[in-house]
Design an enzyme around this catalytic site. Structure first.
Site, PDB file in Angstrom:
ATOM      1  N   CYS A 103       0.735  -1.291   0.065  1.00  0.00           N
ATOM      2  CA  CYS A 103      -0.213  -0.058  -0.170  1.00  0.00           C
ATOM      3  C   CYS A 103       0.832   1.338   0.085  1.00  0.00           C
ATOM      4  CB  CYS A 103      -0.982   0.001   1.145  1.00  0.00           C
ATOM      5  SG  CYS A 103      -0.074  -0.054   2.828  1.00  0.00           S
ATOM      6  N   HIS A 156      -2.560   0.751   6.769  1.00  0.00           N
ATOM      7  CA  HIS A 156      -2.925   0.706   5.479  1.00  0.00           C
ATOM      8  C   HIS A 156      -2.979   2.249   4.943  1.00  0.00           C
ATOM      9  CE1 HIS A 156      -4.226  -1.051   1.722  1.00  0.00           C
ATOM     10  NE2 HIS A 156      -5.417  -0.229   1.597  1.00  0.00           N
ATOM     11  N   ASP A 169      -5.943   1.761  -4.231  1.00  0.00           N
ATOM     12  CA  ASP A 169      -4.938   1.392  -3.089  1.00  0.00           C
ATOM     13  C   ASP A 169      -4.238  -0.125  -3.539  1.00  0.00           C
ATOM     14  OD1 ASP A 169      -7.487   0.064  -2.731  1.00  0.00           O
ATOM     15  OD2 ASP A 169      -6.917  -0.431  -0.817  1.00  0.00           O
TER      16      ASP A 169
END
Length: 199
Positions: A103, A156, A169
């Site tokens: 990510c 994340h 993402d």
């Protein structure tokens, strides 16, 4: 005897003083037109020299305008185009591209390629380094961060793109576009960050 001796001396001083004042008068009269000419030439020369800094200033102003225009070309469209080229690439933990990403590897790679802007390597470091904004103020190009530990760690990150609560993402399903307000993401949002101003 004294009168005869003093007369030549008196005549000498009279002649000397007459000559001195005559020369002084002539010199003073002669200097006036010369000073006038010098003043005119210096004035013209001064005007010519003054034009040089003005031209330099104009060049600098043009350069500044060109730089400002160049900055404006760093638009959201550049970032969006780059991000869409990454869609479908595989997720690999610790990968920073260009073929696979995690990510924060995706966010770091995208900003470096689109704007030559370096972001820290991890989602945690990116969250700490950037200026935070509220949900109401997020813009396309901002980052959205998630935590599975109630904010103790940042786990994340995604890049917000235009559309209704959309982000791109890198996650287990690869690089995808999805809603960060989906039921499986929304509870874990811990904040948003502004990276740079985009057109």
């Amino acid at each position: 005897m004294k009168t005869k001796t003093a007369l030549p001396i008196l005549l000498f001083f009279t002649a000397f003083l007459t000559l001195f004042f005559t020369q002084s008068s002539v010199s003073a009269n002669n200097l006036k037109p010369i000073q006038g000419i010098q003043s005119t030439e210096n004035h013209k020369k001064g005007l010519a020299e003054l034009s040089i800094p003005q031209k330099t200033h104009q060049i600098k102003a043009t350069t500044t305008t060109a730089t400002a225009q160049k900055t404006k070309t760093q638009s959201y469209a550049n970032l969006n185009s780059l991000l869409h080229k990454q869609l479908g690439k595989a997720y690999v933990w610790g990968a920073v591209g260009p073929d696979t990403f995690d990510c924060s590897g995706l966010t770091q790679y995208s900003y470096a390629k689109a704007f030559n802007k370096k972001l820290p390597r991890t989602a945690q470091a990116q969250y700490q380094a950037l200026d935070h904004v509220s949900h109401a103020d997020v813009q396309a190009g901002d980052l959205v961060f998630f935590s599975y530990s109630g904010g103790a760690t940042i786990d994340h990150v995604g890049i917000i793109v235009k559309g209704h609560n959309q982000m791109i993402d890198a996650q287990d399903r690869g690089v995808i576009q999805e809603s960060y307000m989906a039921s499986y993401w929304k509870p874990y949002i811990v904040g948003y960050a502004h990276v740079t101003d985009l057109d």
